[in-house]
Structures are given as structure tokens and as C-alpha cells.
Write an enzyme that holds these catalytic residues in place. Sequence first.
Site, PDB file in Angstrom:
ATOM      1  N   CYS A  13      -5.976 -79.019   8.737  1.00  0.00           N
ATOM      2  CA  CYS A  13      -6.143 -80.120   9.683  1.00  0.00           C
ATOM      3  C   CYS A  13      -5.710 -79.662  11.072  1.00  0.00           C
ATOM      4  O   CYS A  13      -5.178 -78.576  11.249  1.00  0.00           O
ATOM      5  CB  CYS A  13      -5.261 -81.277   9.250  1.00  0.00           C
ATOM      6  SG  CYS A  13      -5.574 -81.773   7.561  1.00  0.00           S
TER       7      CYS A  13
ATOM      8  N   ARG B 279     -10.968 -76.679  13.318  1.00  0.00           N
ATOM      9  CA  ARG B 279     -10.141 -76.713  12.107  1.00  0.00           C
ATOM     10  C   ARG B 279     -10.641 -77.777  11.143  1.00  0.00           C
ATOM     11  O   ARG B 279     -10.048 -78.038  10.113  1.00  0.00           O
ATOM     12  CB  ARG B 279      -8.672 -76.974  12.464  1.00  0.00           C
ATOM     13  CG  ARG B 279      -8.014 -75.919  13.333  1.00  0.00           C
ATOM     14  CD  ARG B 279      -6.578 -76.265  13.673  1.00  0.00           C
ATOM     15  NE  ARG B 279      -5.759 -76.321  12.492  1.00  0.00           N
ATOM     16  CZ  ARG B 279      -5.200 -75.239  11.935  1.00  0.00           C
ATOM     17  NH1 ARG B 279      -5.420 -74.058  12.451  1.00  0.00           N
ATOM     18  NH2 ARG B 279      -4.461 -75.341  10.858  1.00  0.00           N
TER      19      ARG B 279
ATOM     20  N   TRP C 205      -8.822 -82.594   7.582  1.00  0.00           N
ATOM     21  CA  TRP C 205      -9.742 -81.866   6.703  1.00  0.00           C
ATOM     22  C   TRP C 205      -9.267 -82.249   5.306  1.00  0.00           C
ATOM     23  O   TRP C 205      -8.254 -81.744   4.821  1.00  0.00           O
ATOM     24  CB  TRP C 205      -9.638 -80.355   6.938  1.00  0.00           C
ATOM     25  CG  TRP C 205     -10.403 -79.560   5.950  1.00  0.00           C
ATOM     26  CD1 TRP C 205      -9.943 -79.035   4.765  1.00  0.00           C
ATOM     27  CD2 TRP C 205     -11.782 -79.194   6.001  1.00  0.00           C
ATOM     28  NE1 TRP C 205     -10.930 -78.381   4.099  1.00  0.00           N
ATOM     29  CE2 TRP C 205     -12.073 -78.453   4.825  1.00  0.00           C
ATOM     30  CE3 TRP C 205     -12.795 -79.406   6.909  1.00  0.00           C
ATOM     31  CZ2 TRP C 205     -13.333 -77.931   4.559  1.00  0.00           C
ATOM     32  CZ3 TRP C 205     -14.056 -78.890   6.646  1.00  0.00           C
ATOM     33  CH2 TRP C 205     -14.323 -78.165   5.496  1.00  0.00           C
TER      34      TRP C 205
ATOM     35  N   ASN D  76      -0.266 -81.564   7.807  1.00  0.00           N
ATOM     36  CA  ASN D  76      -1.291 -80.590   7.424  1.00  0.00           C
ATOM     37  C   ASN D  76      -0.704 -79.816   6.252  1.00  0.00           C
ATOM     38  O   ASN D  76       0.362 -79.229   6.364  1.00  0.00           O
ATOM     39  CB  ASN D  76      -1.595 -79.634   8.591  1.00  0.00           C
ATOM     40  CG  ASN D  76      -2.574 -78.543   8.159  1.00  0.00           C
ATOM     41  OD1 ASN D  76      -3.285 -78.703   7.176  1.00  0.00           O
ATOM     42  ND2 ASN D  76      -2.604 -77.437   8.890  1.00  0.00           N
ATOM     43  N   GLY D  77      -1.368 -79.894   5.096  1.00  0.00           N
ATOM     44  CA  GLY D  77      -0.869 -79.159   3.933  1.00  0.00           C
ATOM     45  C   GLY D  77      -1.108 -79.960   2.668  1.00  0.00           C
ATOM     46  O   GLY D  77      -1.967 -80.833   2.617  1.00  0.00           O
TER      47      GLY D  77
ATOM     48  N   GLU E 285     -22.603 -59.668  -3.909  1.00  0.00           N
ATOM     49  CA  GLU E 285     -21.992 -60.325  -2.747  1.00  0.00           C
ATOM     50  C   GLU E 285     -21.851 -59.345  -1.593  1.00  0.00           C
ATOM     51  O   GLU E 285     -22.105 -59.690  -0.437  1.00  0.00           O
ATOM     52  CB  GLU E 285     -20.634 -60.920  -3.146  1.00  0.00           C
ATOM     53  CG  GLU E 285     -19.874 -61.586  -2.021  1.00  0.00           C
ATOM     54  CD  GLU E 285     -20.653 -62.695  -1.305  1.00  0.00           C
ATOM     55  OE1 GLU E 285     -21.692 -63.151  -1.827  1.00  0.00           O
ATOM     56  OE2 GLU E 285     -20.237 -63.069  -0.198  1.00  0.00           O
TER      57      GLU E 285
ATOM     58  N   LYS F 275     -23.535 -59.889   2.206  1.00  0.00           N
ATOM     59  CA  LYS F 275     -22.759 -59.816   3.459  1.00  0.00           C
ATOM     60  C   LYS F 275     -23.420 -58.827   4.419  1.00  0.00           C
ATOM     61  O   LYS F 275     -23.584 -59.088   5.602  1.00  0.00           O
ATOM     62  CB  LYS F 275     -21.312 -59.397   3.164  1.00  0.00           C
ATOM     63  CG  LYS F 275     -20.487 -60.434   2.448  1.00  0.00           C
ATOM     64  CD  LYS F 275     -20.085 -61.609   3.294  1.00  0.00           C
ATOM     65  CE  LYS F 275     -20.873 -62.861   3.278  1.00  0.00           C
ATOM     66  NZ  LYS F 275     -21.254 -63.576   2.119  1.00  0.00           N
TER      67      LYS F 275
ATOM     68  N   GLU G 138     -26.765 -60.222   5.740  1.00  0.00           N
ATOM     69  CA  GLU G 138     -26.616 -61.430   6.550  1.00  0.00           C
ATOM     70  C   GLU G 138     -26.201 -61.135   7.977  1.00  0.00           C
ATOM     71  O   GLU G 138     -26.644 -61.799   8.905  1.00  0.00           O
ATOM     72  CB  GLU G 138     -25.511 -62.303   5.941  1.00  0.00           C
ATOM     73  CG  GLU G 138     -25.978 -63.382   5.030  1.00  0.00           C
ATOM     74  CD  GLU G 138     -24.835 -64.323   4.707  1.00  0.00           C
ATOM     75  OE1 GLU G 138     -24.930 -65.488   5.071  1.00  0.00           O
ATOM     76  OE2 GLU G 138     -23.849 -63.871   4.096  1.00  0.00           O
TER      77      GLU G 138
ATOM     78  N   HIS H 267     -34.071 -46.146 -13.038  1.00  0.00           N
ATOM     79  CA  HIS H 267     -35.303 -46.859 -13.444  1.00  0.00           C
ATOM     80  C   HIS H 267     -36.100 -47.294 -12.227  1.00  0.00           C
ATOM     81  O   HIS H 267     -36.779 -48.304 -12.250  1.00  0.00           O
ATOM     82  CB  HIS H 267     -34.930 -48.073 -14.311  1.00  0.00           C
ATOM     83  CG  HIS H 267     -34.277 -47.699 -15.595  1.00  0.00           C
ATOM     84  ND1 HIS H 267     -34.948 -47.187 -16.679  1.00  0.00           N
ATOM     85  CD2 HIS H 267     -32.962 -47.692 -15.941  1.00  0.00           C
ATOM     86  CE1 HIS H 267     -34.101 -46.933 -17.655  1.00  0.00           C
ATOM     87  NE2 HIS H 267     -32.896 -47.223 -17.242  1.00  0.00           N
TER      88      HIS H 267
ATOM     89  N   LYS I  79     -25.149 -72.666   8.205  1.00  0.00           N
ATOM     90  CA  LYS I  79     -23.942 -72.654   7.368  1.00  0.00           C
ATOM     91  C   LYS I  79     -24.181 -73.437   6.082  1.00  0.00           C
ATOM     92  O   LYS I  79     -23.706 -73.080   5.026  1.00  0.00           O
ATOM     93  CB  LYS I  79     -22.759 -73.253   8.133  1.00  0.00           C
ATOM     94  CG  LYS I  79     -21.446 -73.217   7.349  1.00  0.00           C
ATOM     95  CD  LYS I  79     -21.054 -71.805   6.978  1.00  0.00           C
ATOM     96  CE  LYS I  79     -19.855 -71.743   6.077  1.00  0.00           C
ATOM     97  NZ  LYS I  79     -19.626 -70.387   5.506  1.00  0.00           N
TER      98      LYS I  79
HETATM   99  C1  AGP Z   1     -23.198 -66.899   2.205  1.00  0.00           C
HETATM  100  O1  AGP Z   1     -22.619 -65.948   3.079  1.00  0.00           O
HETATM  101  C2  AGP Z   1     -24.357 -67.613   2.832  1.00  0.00           C
HETATM  102  N1  AGP Z   1     -23.946 -68.312   4.005  1.00  0.00           N
HETATM  103  C3  AGP Z   1     -25.127 -68.490   1.846  1.00  0.00           C
HETATM  104  O2  AGP Z   1     -25.633 -67.654   0.843  1.00  0.00           O
HETATM  105  C4  AGP Z   1     -24.302 -69.598   1.149  1.00  0.00           C
HETATM  106  O3  AGP Z   1     -23.399 -69.023   0.245  1.00  0.00           O
HETATM  107  C5  AGP Z   1     -25.268 -70.500   0.384  1.00  0.00           C
HETATM  108  O4  AGP Z   1     -26.130 -71.115   1.318  1.00  0.00           O
HETATM  109  C6  AGP Z   1     -24.559 -71.577  -0.459  1.00  0.00           C
HETATM  110  O5  AGP Z   1     -23.858 -72.434   0.388  1.00  0.00           O
HETATM  111  P1  AGP Z   1     -22.832 -73.485  -0.292  1.00  0.00           P
HETATM  112  O6  AGP Z   1     -21.782 -72.675  -0.980  1.00  0.00           O
HETATM  113  O7  AGP Z   1     -22.306 -74.299   0.850  1.00  0.00           O
HETATM  114  O8  AGP Z   1     -23.608 -74.318  -1.278  1.00  0.00           O
END
Ligand code: AGP
Length: 614
Positions: free
Chosen positions: A2, A28, A75, A101-102, A485, A489, A492, A508, A609
Site C-alpha cells: 500500500c 504501489r 492494495w 501496510n502489511g 519461463e 522473458k 518479451e 530431434h 500487463k
Molecule cells: C508474462 O511476463 C507476460 N506478461 C504474460 O505472459 C502474462 O504472464 C500472461 O498474460 C498472464 O497474465 P496473468 O497472470 O495476469 O493472468
Amino acid sequence: MCGIAGYVGPRKESVRLVLDNLKRLEYRGYDSAGVAVATSAGVRVLKKEGKLGNLVGALGDLATASGTVIAHTRWATHGRPSDQNAHPHTDCDGKIALIHNGIVENYLELKEKLLADGHKFASDTDTEVLVHLIESEYRVLGDMEQAVRSALRKVTGAYAICVVSEYEPGTIYAAKTASPLILGLGDGENFLASDIPAIMRHTRRVIVMEDGDFAKITAGGVILTDLESRPIDRKEFAVTWDVHTAEKGGYPHFMLKEIHEQPKTIRDTLRGRVTDEGQIVFPDFRLSPARLLDFNRIFIVACGTAYHAGMVGKSFFEHLLRRPVEVQVASEFRYSDPLVDSKTLAIIISQSGETADTLAALREAKAKGATTLAIVNVVGSSIAREADEVLYTYAGPEICVASTKAYVTQLVSLYLFGLYIAQQENKLSKDIVASYVEDLLAIPDKMAGVLADTKAVEKIALRLSNTSSCFFFLGRGLDFAVSMEGALKMKEISYIHAEAYPAGELKHGPLALVEPGVTVVCLATQSALYDKMLSNVKEVKAREGIAVAVVKENDQGLDERSVDAVLTVPSTRHDVLMPILAIVPLQLLAYYIASDLGREIDQPRNLAKSVTVE
Ligand code: AGP
């Protein structure tokens, strides 16, 4: 995570001043906001759900009010976003106001006692118990400072709190344990906030409070002690950052700040969920274990990074419970007429809790009779509201589009839930569970060790950023899940093509692409599969690919003679927990390559996001 801001001093319209300060903390997170102003006439409180603008629009004559002010953007962690759950919270008579906050771990037992003593609660937050506890102590002690101290001695958990009252309208009491709180020193006035950006326009003289600190703040000065009133000497320092750098805690990007926040977010997600006896507990669960665990099949459904976390969850659950677990991307699950019925447990993972495909998958699973458990980071999000049960990650707002701290807290939540099932079903001895728990609790410090010195990975990134035409990320077993993952990264934020493959698949097909300039990151943290990974590394080197190995500390088999670079991570007793640590060098590698290439790291092109559209 928060936002907190406060002021004590002679300025006119101090309410507006503090809310302006609070606005600089909106990164935040905010799902509600509130303000309290204390004067000799008493304490006035206003709080509203939604963004800070909602509160400002409802101020009325408070907009020009003056006095001692504390304000808060929430938050949510306990209790959905609403007017009554917003902070500040007040005691029964409205004479004391508190912001926090916590997480108050023992809030349920405290609340029970306070209710029995006749206290009336207006919200379903953990925070509200704090102000009633102070009220209860004040009734006995008749002294605000001692009442706050005495109340905090009864609290376990994480807190940064500020308290004002009509008993001492010129004073703010503040205390800090595990959540941030800083003091801004002025001339005849003083400020406090969760973070430096909030007060930089007024003063650059800052004291950063540390765990256990207790502050009495008046216009004339700040008295810092511990909870037992022993004086504490905290050095003030002069802030030299600009405001934008300050919002990122001094880091150049939110992504790097959030990578470095990961040890704390893991501690926060573990907090209150492991008893001293090593039992896994979820105090906020509404469903009984019998109801929640009445399944013969588990589906894990998510998108992107959350899906990659689900891949780790699948391996862990099957390793621990010896039962089949399916993991699917939500956009496939929802159209596959999945084999789901009333004996299915559908675990839905989502940082935002708003991803359209994941929400649709949740609804599909529910429509087919499944019990649904959501693992989400945003309280009150659509997925959190519609799932039968919710296991919150406490990563705080994740600003960078590329998910990092949410991923590691999703892993921690999956590990905790797997151990919870194993305990409830008496699948594992207490000692075995204890060994997993001990390993989990040790991870934040181990991760902090990795983050304390990132020079090696920065150097490797600089070598690779202009030589790598594309990346392969290879792993076996859990290392493959982490490779997925790591590849995401890299894609992206650096915009360099990166692909994850089960290492055994290299010959393969993908091996045809390995040539000078192709970088292959080989994860080798799973002891049982280590020798196989050594062969894969040799295959890469034989084709003059660039091989980067990710290995556990004290590794003997891979070094600069056999690969082009080695990234080392601490080991754990249980290899199944290695993904939490192994992902960190991959996050950093992607970050430093993207940084060297001058990419727009926090908002990569074409991405959002939260993908709330299909
Ligand atoms: C991850 O780095 C990406 N921003 C994207 O793959 C994200 O994980 C995906 O859109 C799922 O989002 P969510 O966890 O908010 O559902």
C-alpha cells in the site's frame, strides 16, 4: 503493497498536501484510498473505493482542512476493495485513526478477543484489529504512546503503521516491521511515507526506518526508539535521486526493482501459512479441507508466465501426491471440451486475475462442476471473486509487463498448496514435510544472495546481447518448465527470438539450427538428469553454438572449459524447489540484454500487463 503518507506541521491545507504526496505512490497499487486529519476538535476520516481521484472528488470542506494528516492508498490483501475496507480505520468512538501496510498474521485471534470485549468492527480487514487493540490498551493505560507500544507487542506479522488521535492531535505515532516506512525531516514540520517519491518535493532529508523502529513524530521533531522505548540512532541521508528514479526505488526500471523485491515477496507469501509446528495453514480459506480436496483429478489452467508456474506445480504435485495432474493454457482448455466433472479440482493461476482466457477457463471449469481454486495477486479481481477458493500471492503490484515476482510467488503458493494436500491426506511424514518447509523458508535469503552480486550475469549479457541471433533454453524435467519461463522473458523484453525445448528433443530437430551465434542456455539443476544435460551441452559445443550453463553451487561438471559461461545458483535439499532459484539468473540475463539493447523494458512493444481481451 500500500501507499502511506503523513504530515505534521503548521502548513495550511495539509490534507491536500498529503494527498498530493500520496499521488506519487500510486505505482504501489490502489484499489481504495482514505485520509484522516486530527485537530483539537477531533479526528475526521474520509475514505473511498477506487482510485485516489475518487477520494479527492469527495473531500468537500476537507479539501482545505489543516491539521495532522495521515493518508493511505490500499492494495488489498484481506477484504475486498470497498469504502469500509479502505484505510484509515478508526476505533469504536472515532477518536483514533490508523493506516497500515502489511499483514497482521494473528488478526483472527485478536479480533475474537476484541469482539468478546464488545468492540464493534466496521470492516473485514486484518488492519482494523490494530486500531481496536490500541483503543483497548488506551482505555487501560490512558496514554497514547504506551497504548500503541503495548498493542504492537501483541501483533505478529508485517506492518508499517501510522496512528493519529484526538488525544494528541499534534502527534503521529509510527512503527515499522517488514513493510517500508521513511521519515522526511523538515524545518518545524515533518513528513512520513512508504517511499521517498512522496516527500521529495518538500525535503531531501530522509531517515529510513528499520524493522522494530517506533517513531513519535511532531512538528518539532522525531523521536526514534524500539518498542521497549530504548532510543535508536538512525542516520538521516540526503536524497539525490530524481522523482522518476525514486519511484523505482533507485532502479532504472520497475522490472529490476521487482526482480530484487522477490525475496521479500516470497517471505510475504509464506508469512502466516507455516505454523511453528511446520503445519501448512491457509487461515483465509472458506472451504473445508474435506470439500476442497474431494477430487480425483487436478487441472492447472493459466496463460503465459502463470502457465509456466503451473508446469512446475504439475511436477511438484505428481512428485508429492503421485496423482495425475494436467496443465493447460487457458485458451486451449476453454475450447477443448475438457474432461472435467464434480471430482475435478481446477487450479486457476493469474497475476492480474483479469486475463480473459483464464477467466473464461474458470467459468468453463465451474460450468462442468469442478471445484475451482484461484492463485491470484489482485484481491477482488474477477477470477478471485468467481473462484470457489482463493490462495493469494503477496507480490504486491507488479508494474512491469514482464512478470517476475508474481511468478516466484505463484511457485511458492503451488508448493504450499501441494504440501497442504499431502498433509491433509497424510501422504507425507511430518519430517518430510518439515524438510520441504525448511527449504522453502531458506529460499528468500538464498535468492537475496544471488541478487546481491549480479556482475557475472551482467558481463555474460553484454557478451551475448550483440552476438546472439537467437536463443534456445534447454532443460529436463523441472528445468524444462523453468526454460519455458526463461525463454518468454528473453522474447518479451529483448525482442530476440527465444525458444524453450525439452533438452532430450534437441537432436530431434532444433540441433539443425545450432551454429555460431546461436546461444543455448542449458539448465542443469536437476541432479537425476544432470549427466544427460552434460551430453546436450557437448552437442551444442560440437556445433559451435554458444553454451550458457545454469548450475547449482559447487557444480563440478560444467565450467568455463566446457561451456562459454556458467550461471550458478544456490542449491536446495529438494531439487523440486530449484525453479524458484533457477529462474533468477534467467530473469537477469533477459533484463541486462534488453537493457544493453536499449529496449523499452517495462512496457515492451505490442504487449499489455493484463490481456483482458481474447
Ligand atoms: C508474462 O511476463 C507476460 N506478461 C504474460 O505472459 C502474462 O504472464 C500472461 O498474460 C498472464 O497474465 P496473468 O497472470 O495476469 O493472468
